[in-house]
Scaffold this motif. Structure first.
Motif, PDB file in Angstrom:
ATOM      1  N   PHE A  35       0.841  -1.194   0.000  1.00  6.41           N
ATOM      2  CA  PHE A  35       0.000   0.000   0.000  1.00  6.41           C
ATOM      3  C   PHE A  35       0.875   1.241   0.000  1.00  6.41           C
ATOM      4  N   LEU A  36       1.904   1.188   0.848  1.00  7.96           N
ATOM      5  CA  LEU A  36       2.805   2.333   0.953  1.00  7.96           C
ATOM      6  C   LEU A  36       3.457   2.622  -0.393  1.00  7.96           C
ATOM      7  N   LEU A  38       2.470   1.620  -3.361  1.00 12.00           N
ATOM      8  CA  LEU A  38       1.457   2.042  -4.341  1.00 12.00           C
ATOM      9  C   LEU A  38       1.116   3.515  -4.172  1.00 12.00           C
ATOM     10  N   LEU A  39       0.919   3.902  -2.911  1.00 14.71           N
ATOM     11  CA  LEU A  39       0.582   5.292  -2.613  1.00 14.71           C
ATOM     12  C   LEU A  39       1.647   6.229  -3.167  1.00 14.71           C
ATOM     13  N   PHE A  40       2.897   5.902  -2.842  1.00  8.69           N
ATOM     14  CA  PHE A  40       3.959   6.821  -3.235  1.00  8.69           C
ATOM     15  C   PHE A  40       4.211   6.785  -4.739  1.00  8.69           C
ATOM     16  N   SER A  42       2.153   6.043  -7.106  1.00  9.21           N
ATOM     17  CA  SER A  42       1.098   6.666  -7.900  1.00  9.21           C
ATOM     18  C   SER A  42       1.187   8.177  -7.801  1.00  9.21           C
ATOM     19  N   ASN A  46       2.142  10.523 -10.907  1.00  5.45           N
ATOM     20  CA  ASN A  46       1.218  11.576 -11.324  1.00  5.45           C
ATOM     21  C   ASN A  46       1.856  12.945 -11.289  1.00  5.45           C
ATOM     22  N   THR A 392      -4.431  17.945 -11.825  1.00  2.00           N
ATOM     23  CA  THR A 392      -4.139  16.645 -11.215  1.00  2.00           C
ATOM     24  C   THR A 392      -2.642  16.514 -10.985  1.00  2.00           C
ATOM     25  N   THR A 395      -1.588  18.838  -8.255  1.00  2.57           N
ATOM     26  CA  THR A 395      -1.984  18.320  -6.949  1.00  2.57           C
ATOM     27  C   THR A 395      -0.934  17.340  -6.445  1.00  2.57           C
ATOM     28  N   SER A 396      -0.552  16.405  -7.321  1.00  2.00           N
ATOM     29  CA  SER A 396       0.442  15.408  -6.913  1.00  2.00           C
ATOM     30  C   SER A 396       1.758  16.075  -6.568  1.00  2.00           C
ATOM     31  N   ILE A 399       1.503  17.591  -3.270  1.00  2.50           N
ATOM     32  CA  ILE A 399       1.591  16.538  -2.255  1.00  2.50           C
ATOM     33  C   ILE A 399       3.048  16.179  -2.011  1.00  2.50           C
ATOM     34  N   LEU A 403       4.854  16.332   1.457  1.00  4.73           N
ATOM     35  CA  LEU A 403       5.499  15.157   2.053  1.00  4.73           C
ATOM     36  C   LEU A 403       6.971  15.445   2.338  1.00  4.73           C
TER      37      LEU A 403
END
Lengths: 424, 459, 288
Positions: A35-36, A38-40, A42, A46, A392, A395-396, A399, A403
């Protein structure tokens, strides 16, 4: 069958169960990790392209007729002149074959409206440009940017994409002439919000977050430390103190949006403080992070060996002096760690800020605590709602910036904690 | 004189009082041939500064807090038809405030409002001069008192420590004030809501459509405030989240604490914790951009119709967010079970998993349940993920493939944008806030109680 | 009775060092015959390491059938570590490494294919501090038979629980409250419950790691009495701090010093005429 044989007969099954159980554990860890990842991935996938932007190099004739018709270099006139006309003229020259209103509009649509502001800045900075022709790299429209980054699929039927074949043809012509290039996107770091993706930046949001956090830090650190000192050192054991402790523990688990409601009802409606401002945001986030800071500070006071306090008391210091002169300096790194973690939480928080109106569309970066502002996470929320592909991407990217700040803060906290661990 | 400048002056004067008092005390001691002061000179300095400066600062801050209301009262009094506008008094105040703070609003405001705003500005200028005068004279009076009463006999250190102690106490009571503030603010506005909408309708009504006519002459529905669809939606998403977070969090805690080699543990634990440090808005974006479309696409390939803002997507991502929360709480709880229990079971020939399932987990169960309750309370109160990935329309359904809305989503929708504090639409947000606060409070209370009892058992 | 707190206290580092530096030239090879007739387990050339630190040096010792061997010595002498090697409980400690052979039925229990689960079912253990599970008395005793699948039905299980409790001398005290939590018993009862739990799977060897150090004198006396009874059916190895206890319950005694097995032999010989200087100093109370 003997006992041992009985046990042996069940062993295989039990070992299988053991392996299964262990496999569940590994699966859980791997799932969490994936998950971690995938999150990062993606978000990086993006967002990384937002750090570059498509520029087009155009020969611009700084026409005195347009910029400075009176010839007196009046700053007011220079400021309000129609620089967009310069861009348009240059584009028409690039495509002399194009005529007619709609055709010409398509040609100018290739450039961003922001390129006019760019030209204006150049002229105001250096009025000698007037009357000359310069080759200038100007920002392209976000649709062109998306085309160059490969987000607009040329195979898709014409009426289903944002750019028609003619416009793609124009861009290809420019590209073949070697005057289309992707460069580092400075706008993203130097501009406030905008309706146009290619002109939008995070500076305003960063400033908003910065001012909000300053207020939060200035209030929550001293108050949190003071509360921790009182509760650890001076508080009598009674019902009232129990009530305080219960309250602190509970506030740590109250949903953040509730703090937003408090801010809206009390600070804005009751005290009449200005909406959408860092000062109110800071107050709300202070109340939200206080429990974190108080709890961390108490832990670090508890970690100071009692012998130090006793030694101070032994040479005749008052409890207050023992606390402030001896215990507090030792506990301070731990308190700072807790504060940094609290600040990181506050930096990532957006729900309470929505409640107090820090979601406005604000172009100008705030310059003071009472200017309307947004915060970085709220900016992310705002942009994520916009349909344009350019947003989009931004936004990434925003982020990623957020982060990066959080990672820096948390790494500092970890570093501080390691340092403390070494000392004892 | 601007208020900001005034406070600097007051602070400067107070520090002057500090040095002055300290000097004076030393001189007096020398003159009176006192060999030993009962406190350090700095204590006298601080005491002098506090006596002289604190009252003036108090006046200053009190004025700042109440300035808005007092001035606004004055302004409203001079407005010719303030009486007739009483119905929209709050609106009017809002307009005036906007006109004062924002030049553009001022341009667009009506004649009366502009007049009021001008009057307000005048008043506030006069007021700031008056404030400066008041503060400075209070300071002067107090300084005179310091001159008269601050003698070497005053037990300065004890007084200072009393003062500091009072300040420390004040800071720690802030937690109580915050809770009171929360309760009062949501309770007050919610009670106004319940005057228009009966509480039973709110709690048990099945229809939620808060859009209502703002002005009387508008045509539109009167609004329905049955919150059950929101409660169901919240629970549905939280349930999905717990389905993800509870097993993964618990199993990874078990694996990390009981099986993993220490190298794996030191690497994997902080990596999992990263998931907890990621801001919720990032999860919301992830849910909206990656997970929802993926689920929709996957649903389409197997012939399922998945809504683009399905409860499943929001719940799934919320679950990911909660994993580290569950896992670190379970880890604490599992670590608290004494090693002797493990030894006892392993010494009998039990395998690790048998030890875990039959001894450690049953022993840790209360603590784990407490942790899960905290996680549920977190899921219920989570806002950004659902705002960005869940729907807005209140469907009463238990199907996670459909779009549902939640309490927090509705609070945000009702309060973001233009607010009007006498429309039930806005007040409904506070009623929802009250419900949310109450439910999470109860969950937290139970959870903290259970966890504390559990800890005490093994201490 | 030597169940005072002071005896449980580990020796401060300084003291240990003075002991070492004072006895540098003392020979630490084992005195006495470490073998016995009819051994149940054999320890051969065992070295144990915690990371880089060695805790047990070249120990050889037999655990005799139907007898009690006690292991004594000052704190930190490696006796508990050695005891935990016998059923591979040391496997659960990170960084612990065992070299040498521990034989049972002629097979090395540290061999690759030996399953510690089975080993631990055959070699049970009772710990220093009573550690009943937070379950009912019945479930505590039934735990072993259940996990090992030793019973077909409830009657079988009840029978095992009853016999085990009876053999542990606890049945009369708890038979009316088998469904009460085991943690509610007194310390001595808890320890007997743990013994009942250990014997419920009918192990061949029972290891006891200072089983009485957390108990009062009366409870200790009962446990010692119980050990005497258990000897008829089981082989027992007991680590103890109390020389009197070793003298009362065991047939053979092994004296350990700084990880070395210094002297071993029949208990009465060790306590009446120790051959090694260190043993003598220990039992006459010069240190430890």
């Amino acid at each position: 069958m003997s006992r041992a044989e009985q046990i042996v007969s069940g062993l295989a099954r039990r070992q299988r169960a053991e392996k299964r159980f262990r496999a569940y554990g590994i699966t859980a860890i791997l799932l969490g990790m994936s998950f971690l990842v995938l999150l990062f991935t993606s978000i990086i996938a993006n967002g990384y392209q937002a750090f570059t932007q498509t520029y087009i190099e155009l020969p611009i004739y700084f026409d005195p007729e347009v910029i400075d018709p009176n010839g007196d270099r009046d700053p007011q006139a220079l400021f309000s002149a129609d620089y967009w006309k310069l861009v348009k003229t240059s584009m028409y020259q690039q495509f002399p074959q194009v005529s007619g209103r709609s055709g010409r509009r398509e040609v100018t649509r290739i450039m961003s409206g922001g390129s006019a502001f760019d030209l204006r800045e150049r002229v105001i900075e250096n009025p000698d440009l007037i009357g000359t022709t310069q080759r200038v790299w100007l920002v392209a429209d976000d649709d062109i940017d998306m085309l160059m980054k490969g987000y607009i699929d040329r195979e898709v039927p014409e009426d289903e994409r944002r750019l028609n074949d003619r416009m793609i043809g124009y861009v290809d012509t420019l590209d073949e002439a070697g005057i289309v290039e992707r460069k580092f996107n400075t706008t993203f770091f130097t501009a406030g919000d905008s309706r146009e993706p290619e002109q939008a930046g995070i500076l305003g949001a960063l400033m908003g977050s910065f001012l909000t956090l300053i207020v939060t830090l200035l209030l929550s650190f001293p108050i949190g430390v003071a509360a921790a000192i009182y509760l650890e050192e001076f508080a009598p054991r009674n019902r009232f103190i129990d009530l305080i402790e219960i309250n602190i523990n509970n506030l740590a688990a109250v949903p953040s949006i509730i703090f937003g409601l408090l801010g809206l009802a009390i600070f804005i409606n009751w005290f009449g403080m200005p909406r959408s401002t860092p000062v109110v945001g800071g107050l709300v986030l202070t109340l939200m992070t206080l429990p974190t800071i108080i709890i961390a500070s108490r832990v670090s006071i508890q970690a100071v060996p009692p012998s130090i306090k006793e030694a101070a008391l032994g040479v005749g210091a008052s409890r207050m002096q023992a606390m402030f002169h001896h215990v507090l300096p030792i506990a301070m790194p731990g308190m700072l760690t807790g504060t940094i973690i609290g600040m990181a939480q506050a930096l990532g928080e957006s729900a309470p800020l929505l409640m107090i109106g820090m979601v406005a569309f604000i172009v100008e970066p705030p310059s003071g605590f009472t200017d309307p502002a947004t915060a970085l996470p709220v900016q992310i929320y705002l942009w994520s709602d916009s349909p344009e592909r350019g947003f989009t991407e931004r936004t990434s990217a925003a982020i990623l910036v957020l982060l990066a700040f959080l990672v820096t803060m948390n790494a500092t906290a970890v570093y501080l904690r390691k340092k403390i661990a070494k000392r004892f | 004189m601007s208020p900001l400048f005034l406070i600097f002056i007051l602070l400067a004067l107070s520090s002057a009082a500090y040095f002055f008092s300290q000097r004076r005390m030393l001189r007096q001691t020398r003159d009176a041939n006192i060999t030993r002061l009962n406190s350090l000179p700095e204590h006298f300095g601080m005491l002098g500064a506090i006596w002289a400066g604190a009252p003036a600062l108090l006046v200053y801050f009190l004025w700042l807090i109440f300035e808005g209301d007092i001035l606004m009262g004055q302004v409203l009094a001079i407005l010719p038809d303030a009486e007739s506008m009483a119905a929209t008094r709050e609106l009017l105040i809002g307009d005036i405030r906007n006109a004062i703070n924002n030049p553009i609003s001022y341009q667009m405001a009506s004649e009366e409002v502009r007049m009021a705003a001008d009057r307000y500005r005048e008043l506030s200028q006069t007021a700031s001069i008056a404030l400066a005068a008041a503060c400075l004279s209070v300071f002067a009076i107090c300084s005179a008192l310091v001159l008269k009463f601050l003698t070497p006999r005053v037990r300065a250190r004890i007084q200072i420590e009393k003062f500091v102690r009072g300040f420390l106490l004040l800071c720690s009571t802030l937690a109580i004030f915050t809770t009171i503030g929360i309760v009062l603010s949501v309770l007050f506005e919610a009670s106004r809501f319940f005057q228009t909408v009966p509480i039973t309708e709110f709690l048990f009504g099945l229809d939620w459509s808060p859009q209502m006519a703002i002005r009387e002459d508008q045509v539109g529905s009167s609004g329905a405030f049955g919150a059950v669809p929101l409660f169901v939606g919240t629970l549905l998403i939280s349930f999905v989240a717990m389905l993800v977070a509870a097993p993964i969090g618990l199993m990874s805690a078990i694996y990390l604490s009981e099986y993993a080699p220490s190298k794996v543990r030191t690497a994997a634990k902080p990596l999992l914790e990263i998931l907890a440090g990621v801001p919720t808005v990032v999860y919301g974006f992830f849910a909206a951009i990656v997970v929802s479309p993926a689920l929709r696409g996957f649903g389409a390939t197997i012939g399922l119709d998945v809504a683009s803002e399905s409860a499943l997507a929001a719940g799934l991502v919320m679950g990911i967010m909660i994993i580290p929360f569950v896992s670190s709480l379970s880890d604490d709880v599992i670590a608290a079970v004494p090693q002797a229990m493990r030894d006892g079971s392993l010494g009998m020939g039990a395998t690790h998993s048998e030890t875990m399932r039959r001894v450690i987990l049953p022993a840790a169960l209360p603590g784990i349940i407490g942790g899960l309750l905290l996680a549920i309370s977190r899921a219920i109160g989570e806002t950004m993920i659902v705002v960005m990935a869940a729907g807005l329309s209140a469907n009463l359904t238990a199907n996670p493939l459909e779009a549902v809305t939640t309490v927090t989503v509705q609070i945000v929708t009702l309060l973001v944008g233009d607010q009007e504090f006498d429309s039930p639409k806005t007040l409904a947000a506070f009623a929802l806030g009250l419900t949310l606060f109450f439910v999470t409070l109860v969950l937290n209370f139970i959870a903290l109680y259970v966890v504390r009892k559990y800890r005490e058992q093994y201490e | 009775m030597d169940t005072t707190e002071a005896l449980d206290m580990p020796i401060p580092d300084q003291l240990e060092e003075t002991v070492i530096s004072g006895k540098k030239d003392i020979d630490l090879t084992t005195v006495g015959d470490y073998t016995t007739e009819n051994p149940r387990m054999k320890i051969r050339d065992v070295n144990v390491f915690y990371g880089a630190k060695q805790a047990v040096f070249d120990v050889n010792l037999d655990i005799g059938s139907n007898s009690v061997v006690s292991m004594i010595g000052p704190s930190g002498c490696g006796k508990t570590t050695l005891l935990r090697c016998l059923n591979r409980m040391n496997d659960t400690i990170d960084g612990c490494r065992v070299e040498g052979r521990v034989e049972m039925d002629g097979k090395n229990v540290y061999a690759r294919k030996v399953d510690p689960v089975l080993l631990r079912a055959r070699v049970g253990m009772v710990f220093q501090k009573p550690n009943p599970f937070p379950k009912s008395i019945f479930d505590n005793v039934a735990y072993g038979p259940r996990i090992h699948g030793l019973v077909r039905d409830r009657t079988d299980l009840e029978e095992i629980v009853h016999t085990s409790l009876e053999r542990a001398g606890l049945l009369d005290e708890v038979k009316d409250r088998l469904d009460q939590p085991g943690t509610g018993l007194s310390g001595g009862q808890q320890q007997r419950l743990c013994i009942a739990r250990a014997i419920a799977v009918s192990p061949e060897v029972i290891l006891m790691d200072e089983p009485c150090s957390a108990l009062d004198p009366i409870a200790t006396a009962r446990i010692e009495e119980l050990i005497g009874e258990l000897r008829k059916n089981f082989s027992i190895a007991i680590v103890t701090h109390s020389m009197q206890q070793a003298a009362r319950v065991s047939q053979r005694t092994a004296y350990f010093h700084l990880g070395y097995l210094v002297e071993v032999g029949p208990t009465k010989d060790i306590f009446t005429m120790p051959k090694h200087q260190l043993t003598e100093e220990y039992i006459t109370g010069r240190f430890g």
